[in-house]
Design a protein around this motif. Structure first.
Motif, PDB file in Angstrom:
ATOM      1  N   LYS A 115       0.836  -1.203   0.000  1.00 28.91           N
ATOM      2  CA  LYS A 115       0.000   0.000   0.000  1.00 28.91           C
ATOM      3  C   LYS A 115       0.871   1.253   0.000  1.00 28.91           C
ATOM      4  O   LYS A 115       0.536   2.259  -0.622  1.00 28.91           O
ATOM      5  CB  LYS A 115      -0.931   0.007   1.220  1.00 28.91           C
ATOM      6  N   ASN A 116       1.985   1.186   0.726  1.00 27.30           N
ATOM      7  CA  ASN A 116       2.908   2.325   0.734  1.00 27.30           C
ATOM      8  C   ASN A 116       3.531   2.532  -0.634  1.00 27.30           C
ATOM      9  O   ASN A 116       3.661   3.661  -1.113  1.00 27.30           O
ATOM     10  CB  ASN A 116       3.997   2.108   1.789  1.00 27.30           C
ATOM     11  N   LEU A 117       3.930   1.432  -1.282  1.00 25.67           N
ATOM     12  CA  LEU A 117       4.556   1.520  -2.600  1.00 25.67           C
ATOM     13  C   LEU A 117       3.571   1.991  -3.666  1.00 25.67           C
ATOM     14  O   LEU A 117       3.974   2.562  -4.674  1.00 25.67           O
ATOM     15  CB  LEU A 117       5.133   0.151  -2.998  1.00 25.67           C
ATOM     16  N   LYS A 118       2.270   1.756  -3.432  1.00 25.19           N
ATOM     17  CA  LYS A 118       1.261   2.206  -4.386  1.00 25.19           C
ATOM     18  C   LYS A 118       1.309   3.724  -4.561  1.00 25.19           C
ATOM     19  O   LYS A 118       0.939   4.254  -5.604  1.00 25.19           O
ATOM     20  CB  LYS A 118      -0.133   1.773  -3.911  1.00 25.19           C
ATOM     21  N   LYS A 119       1.807   4.420  -3.555  1.00 26.85           N
ATOM     22  CA  LYS A 119       1.921   5.877  -3.628  1.00 26.85           C
ATOM     23  C   LYS A 119       2.952   6.310  -4.672  1.00 26.85           C
ATOM     24  O   LYS A 119       3.003   7.484  -5.046  1.00 26.85           O
ATOM     25  CB  LYS A 119       2.290   6.441  -2.248  1.00 26.85           C
ATOM     26  N   LEU A 120       3.773   5.364  -5.118  1.00 27.90           N
ATOM     27  CA  LEU A 120       4.794   5.665  -6.120  1.00 27.90           C
ATOM     28  C   LEU A 120       4.366   5.239  -7.525  1.00 27.90           C
ATOM     29  O   LEU A 120       5.161   5.342  -8.464  1.00 27.90           O
ATOM     30  CB  LEU A 120       6.109   4.953  -5.761  1.00 27.90           C
ATOM     31  N   SER A 121       3.134   4.770  -7.683  1.00 29.35           N
ATOM     32  CA  SER A 121       2.698   4.224  -8.975  1.00 29.35           C
ATOM     33  C   SER A 121       2.703   5.265 -10.094  1.00 29.35           C
ATOM     34  O   SER A 121       3.124   4.972 -11.219  1.00 29.35           O
ATOM     35  CB  SER A 121       1.312   3.587  -8.851  1.00 29.35           C
ATOM     36  N   SER A 122       2.268   6.470  -9.814  1.00 30.52           N
ATOM     37  CA  SER A 122       2.281   7.527 -10.845  1.00 30.52           C
ATOM     38  C   SER A 122       3.706   7.978 -11.136  1.00 30.52           C
ATOM     39  O   SER A 122       4.060   8.264 -12.288  1.00 30.52           O
ATOM     40  CB  SER A 122       1.441   8.732 -10.398  1.00 30.52           C
ATOM     41  N   LEU A 123       4.542   8.031 -10.093  1.00 34.68           N
ATOM     42  CA  LEU A 123       5.950   8.377 -10.276  1.00 34.68           C
ATOM     43  C   LEU A 123       6.625   7.347 -11.170  1.00 34.68           C
ATOM     44  O   LEU A 123       7.462   7.704 -12.011  1.00 34.68           O
ATOM     45  CB  LEU A 123       6.655   8.446  -8.920  1.00 34.68           C
ATOM     46  N   ARG A 124       6.286   6.083 -10.991  1.00 30.29           N
ATOM     47  CA  ARG A 124       6.877   5.002 -11.800  1.00 30.29           C
ATOM     48  C   ARG A 124       6.667   5.256 -13.289  1.00 30.29           C
ATOM     49  O   ARG A 124       7.594   5.101 -14.095  1.00 30.29           O
ATOM     50  CB  ARG A 124       6.267   3.663 -11.399  1.00 30.29           C
ATOM     51  N   ILE A 125       5.472   5.659 -13.662  1.00 29.26           N
ATOM     52  CA  ILE A 125       5.168   5.927 -15.076  1.00 29.26           C
ATOM     53  C   ILE A 125       6.009   7.084 -15.596  1.00 29.26           C
ATOM     54  O   ILE A 125       6.620   7.001 -16.671  1.00 29.26           O
ATOM     55  CB  ILE A 125       3.664   6.233 -15.247  1.00 29.26           C
ATOM     56  N   LEU A 126       6.060   8.167 -14.829  1.00 28.79           N
ATOM     57  CA  LEU A 126       6.829   9.349 -15.242  1.00 28.79           C
ATOM     58  C   LEU A 126       8.321   9.037 -15.321  1.00 28.79           C
ATOM     59  O   LEU A 126       9.010   9.458 -16.260  1.00 28.79           O
ATOM     60  CB  LEU A 126       6.597  10.495 -14.256  1.00 28.79           C
ATOM     61  N   PHE A 127       8.820   8.288 -14.342  1.00 25.95           N
ATOM     62  CA  PHE A 127      10.249   7.960 -14.307  1.00 25.95           C
ATOM     63  C   PHE A 127      10.636   7.087 -15.495  1.00 25.95           C
ATOM     64  O   PHE A 127      11.663   7.319 -16.141  1.00 25.95           O
ATOM     65  CB  PHE A 127      10.596   7.264 -12.995  1.00 25.95           C
ATOM     66  N   LYS A 128       9.821   6.092 -15.783  1.00 25.78           N
ATOM     67  CA  LYS A 128      10.127   5.199 -16.909  1.00 25.78           C
ATOM     68  C   LYS A 128      10.092   5.953 -18.237  1.00 25.78           C
ATOM     69  O   LYS A 128      10.921   5.709 -19.119  1.00 25.78           O
ATOM     70  CB  LYS A 128       9.151   4.028 -16.929  1.00 25.78           C
ATOM     71  N   ASP A 129       9.154   6.873 -18.379  1.00 27.70           N
ATOM     72  CA  ASP A 129       9.101   7.707 -19.592  1.00 27.70           C
ATOM     73  C   ASP A 129      10.349   8.571 -19.701  1.00 27.70           C
ATOM     74  O   ASP A 129      10.891   8.774 -20.788  1.00 27.70           O
ATOM     75  CB  ASP A 129       7.849   8.594 -19.577  1.00 27.70           C
TER      76      ASP A 129
END
Length: 217
Positions: A115-129
């Motif tokens: 649940k804590n890592l879910k807070k990074l889900s949008s960051l993951r998309i931006l970082f990978k791009d």
């Protein structure tokens, strides 16, 4: 009559951070949070729909600020992919350090780490791009499907490396988090060294040459 505040996404993020740090936890409801800000609840919904969305936005906001700072430098555009990635890391974690207490709270809030890592889900998309935009060149293999898999793997591996850096920074107790800076530099250099397949490529080219010559003979 109380002066009406100039509400913005940044103001809500700032006030939410202050509440968390002073009260030790999130507000019990959006209504009470809005009451503290002296705004109507519907004004809040113009920017966010939940506290969880605010928390996710914290990390993407750091990303946006980082990219903005990097692009404001004329030198940044002249850097190679490795130096641009290093610049990103150092700038991003500077912002994290400036908000460390808040970030640590968000990532330790729930006993369920997923649940804590879910807070990074949008960051993951931006970082990978962002990593994809660096156009890091893997070993060229003349097969379209393999090339696509390779390119996808680079951004996925970069994300794993980012999470490892995140964890190291959380656990870092060195002065000014200098060990995190060392970790960033060494890990990025190591990852690019692993992707530098020039020696192997030369061996493959040499093997192809020998094979062709053998066939001719």
């Amino acid at each position: 009559m109380a002066k009406k505040i100039n509400l913005s996404k940044e103001l809500i993020l700032s006030e939410y951070s202050k509440f968390i740090l002073t009260e030790g936890g999130k507000p019990s409801s959006i209504y009470l949070f809005c009451k503290g800000l002296k705004i109507e609840e519907n004004e809040f919904y113009q920017f966010f729909t939940s506290f969880e969305q605010i928390e996710e936005t914290v990390f993407t906001s750091f990303f946006e600020n980082t990219v903005k700072l990097l692009n404001s430098s004329e030198e940044y555009a002249t850097y190679d992919a490795k130096t641009q990635l290093l610049s990103f890391y150092f700038t991003y974690f500077e912002q994290m350090t400036a908000n460390r207490s808040f970030v640590i709270h968000l990532l330790h809030e729930d006993k369920n780490q997923l649940k804590n890592l879910k807070k990074l889900s949008s960051l993951r998309i931006l970082f990978k791009d962002f990593v994809d935009s660096l156009e890091i060149e893997p070993l060229k293999i003349p097969q379209e499907t393999i090339e696509k898999i390779q390119q996808k793997s680079i951004s996925e591996l970069a994300w794993v490396q980012f999470l490892m850096t995140f964890k190291f920074w959380i656990d870092d107790t060195s002065s000014s988090f200098e060990k995190t800076d060392i970790f960033i530099e060494k890990s990025v250099h190591a990852s690019f060294d692993l992707m530098d397949m020039t020696p192997l490529k030369n061996i493959i080219d040499f093997g192809k040459f020998l094979w062709k010559e053998k066939v001719k003979m």
